[in-house]
Design an enzyme around this catalytic site. Structure first.
Site, PDB file in Angstrom:
ATOM      1  NE  ARG A  51      -0.748   1.660   3.677  1.00  0.00           N
ATOM      2  CZ  ARG A  51       0.383   2.306   3.946  1.00  0.00           C
ATOM      3  NH1 ARG A  51       1.504   1.686   4.224  1.00  0.00           N
ATOM      4  NH2 ARG A  51       0.401   3.625   3.916  1.00  0.00           N
ATOM      5  N   GLY A  52       0.203   2.409  -0.204  1.00  0.00           N
ATOM      6  CA  GLY A  52       0.948   3.655  -0.332  1.00  0.00           C
ATOM      7  C   GLY A  52       1.154   3.933  -1.815  1.00  0.00           C
ATOM      8  CB  ALA A  53       0.623   7.033  -3.764  1.00  0.00           C
ATOM      9  NE  ARG A  89      -6.266   0.851  -1.968  1.00  0.00           N
ATOM     10  CZ  ARG A  89      -5.722   1.462  -0.913  1.00  0.00           C
ATOM     11  NH1 ARG A  89      -4.426   1.334  -0.675  1.00  0.00           N
ATOM     12  NH2 ARG A  89      -6.451   2.202  -0.101  1.00  0.00           N
ATOM     13  CD  GLN A 192      -3.609   2.488   6.747  1.00  0.00           C
ATOM     14  OE1 GLN A 192      -4.236   2.838   7.741  1.00  0.00           O
ATOM     15  NE2 GLN A 192      -4.189   2.310   5.580  1.00  0.00           N
ATOM     16  CG  ASP A 233      -2.945   8.070  -1.549  1.00  0.00           C
ATOM     17  OD1 ASP A 233      -2.861   8.576  -0.419  1.00  0.00           O
ATOM     18  OD2 ASP A 233      -2.602   6.894  -1.804  1.00  0.00           O
ATOM     19  CG  ASN A 243      -2.394  11.608   2.455  1.00  0.00           C
ATOM     20  OD1 ASN A 243      -1.808  10.707   1.843  1.00  0.00           O
ATOM     21  ND2 ASN A 243      -2.116  11.874   3.707  1.00  0.00           N
ATOM     22  CE  LYS A 244      -5.299   5.668   4.391  1.00  0.00           C
ATOM     23  NZ  LYS A 244      -6.346   4.858   3.684  1.00  0.00           N
TER      24      LYS A 244
HETATM   25  O1  MRU Z   1      -4.848   3.315   1.965  1.00  0.00           O
HETATM   26  P1  MRU Z   1      -3.352   3.463   1.988  1.00  0.00           P
HETATM   27  O2  MRU Z   1      -2.733   2.936   3.228  1.00  0.00           O
HETATM   28  O3  MRU Z   1      -2.699   2.932   0.726  1.00  0.00           O
HETATM   29  O4  MRU Z   1      -3.120   5.031   1.982  1.00  0.00           O
HETATM   30  C1  MRU Z   1      -1.821   5.520   1.851  1.00  0.00           C
HETATM   31  C2  MRU Z   1      -1.716   6.956   2.095  1.00  0.00           C
HETATM   32  O5  MRU Z   1      -2.698   7.664   2.189  1.00  0.00           O
HETATM   33  C3  MRU Z   1      -0.358   7.549   2.118  1.00  0.00           C
HETATM   34  O6  MRU Z   1      -0.343   8.638   2.981  1.00  0.00           O
HETATM   35  C4  MRU Z   1      -0.022   7.994   0.718  1.00  0.00           C
HETATM   36  O7  MRU Z   1       0.016   6.932  -0.176  1.00  0.00           O
HETATM   37  C5  MRU Z   1       1.125   8.855   0.571  1.00  0.00           C
HETATM   38  S1  MRU Z   1       2.699   8.305   1.066  1.00  0.00           S
HETATM   39  C6  MRU Z   1       3.333   7.349  -0.024  1.00  0.00           C
END
Ligand code: MRU
Length: 334
Positions: A51-53, A89, A192, A233, A243-244
């Site tokens: 996970r993470g962009a 996703r 997370q 993201d 973002n999250k």
């Molecule tokens: O749902 P997730 O855990 O994939 O969400 C990730 C985030 O929101 C991160 O903050 C985001 O990808 C930026 S950091 C690489």
């Protein structure tokens, strides 16, 4: 356990197989999955095991290589599978961006397309690693001496091919003795911040303090936060940033207390097709993730649940965006 894991890498490609840390098991079990099956990577992206962009962009690219090998030269089959990978996703634009780069490379290349798409996937990964270092270098400029940062979700080595986005900046700032500590929001529903950021901070020897998402207002009122720094993201042309979930309320609170609010993201997270936040698709996930925490039921069965995985922070609440090419201040025109 592999040497790369020991060196704090979240994912890597060995030329043949893809390796990734199964993030759903952290912090209690440190397990690396090794696969040659693109479906395993797609499933991992959907489950948030990867996970993470930036990480899902790089992983999607290697999944597409594995799909290419399985398709054995059937280009239409490969394109169909790649489009499934791109849709694993919806919010982080890095995933569809990476797949589009591979499709473009295969169209433009004469000869064996595998060479072109593999070279492109490797470049996406190595560029990502380099961009993390560049963002960290630029980001240092905004970190005051002896400061405390507040971050959200998880943005370190687990989510990139390098040291991370905002956590990469904080890591370098701590190594240089500028940053004293990091406050990390829990990031419910999937934790997370609690599970992953606290684990990364521990591995890196950075003092970390965990707080419930609802404690942020009090933390700021107590004067404990010098700046907020987090990732993204997808960033629209006007700087609106997905973002999250919870990022938007952090930005509103930071504004209320005049605390600088920084977003750290590589160019692969900017979406030239999104005019503003209204053009960013927000993923809604299952009710079950809200009812349960780490597999334990925390609400009565049958409760309703509202579970957006992301929110969009309007550009006027963002003090600066730190990208690999520098620090960008408002007004944003990407
Ligand atoms: O749902 P997730 O855990 O994939 O969400 C990730 C985030 O929101 C991160 O903050 C985001 O990808 C930026 S950091 C690489």
């Amino acid at each position: 356990m592999s040497i790369l894991f020991q060196q704090n890498r979240g994912l890597w490609w060995d030329g043949d197989s893809f390796h990734f840390i199964e993030q759903t098991l952290l912090p209690f079990t440190e397990k690396v999955i090794v696969t040659r099956d693109w479906r395993v990577i797609v499933d991992a992206i959907k489950r948030l095991a990867i996970r993470g962009a930036p990480a899902i962009g790089v992983s999607g690219a290697y999944a597409s290589i594995l799909a290419f090998r399985e398709a054995k030269g059937e280009m239409n089959q490969w394109r169909e599978w790649s489009s499934l990978i791109a849709k694993a996703r919806p919010t982080a634009v890095n995933l569809s961006w990476a797949i589009q780069k591979l499709l473009d490379a295969s169209d433009q290349f004469e000869g064996n397309p595998e060479d072109a798409i593999l070279a492109t996937a490797n470049k996406i990964a190595s560029d990502d690693e380099a961009m993390c270092e560049q963002m960290a270098e630029h980001g240092l400029e905004v970190v005051p001496e002896g400061s405390s940062a507040l971050t959200h979700c998880n943005t370190g080595f687990l989510v990139t091919y390098g040291i991370g986005t905002s956590l990469g900046v904080l890591r370098r700032a701590h190594e240089k003795g500028r940053l004293e500590q990091v406050y990390a929001c829990e990031a419910r529903p999937l934790g997370q911040g609690a599970r992953l950021t606290m684990w990364e901070l521990g591995r890196l020897g950075i003092p970390g303090t965990l707080l419930c998402d609802s404690a942020v207002g009090r933390l700021m009122q107590d004067g404990k936060v010098d700046f907020v720094m987090l990732g993204a993201d997808r960033i629209a042309r006007n700087g609106d940033t997905a973002n999250k979930i919870g990022t938007f309320q952090l930005a509103v609170l930071a504004d209320r207390f005049h605390i600088p609010f920084y977003v750290v993201a590589p160019s692969s997270t900017f979406d030239p097709a999104a005019r503003n936040g209204d053009d960013i698709p927000v993923e809604y996930r299952s009710d079950e993730e809200v009812w349960k925490y780490q597999g334990n039921q925390v609400a009565p069965a049958g409760s309703g649940a509202y579970n957006p995985a992301f929110d969009v922070t309007p550009n006027e609440l963002i003090s600066a965006i730190i990208r690999e090419d520098g620090i960008i201040k408002p007004p944003y025109r990407f």
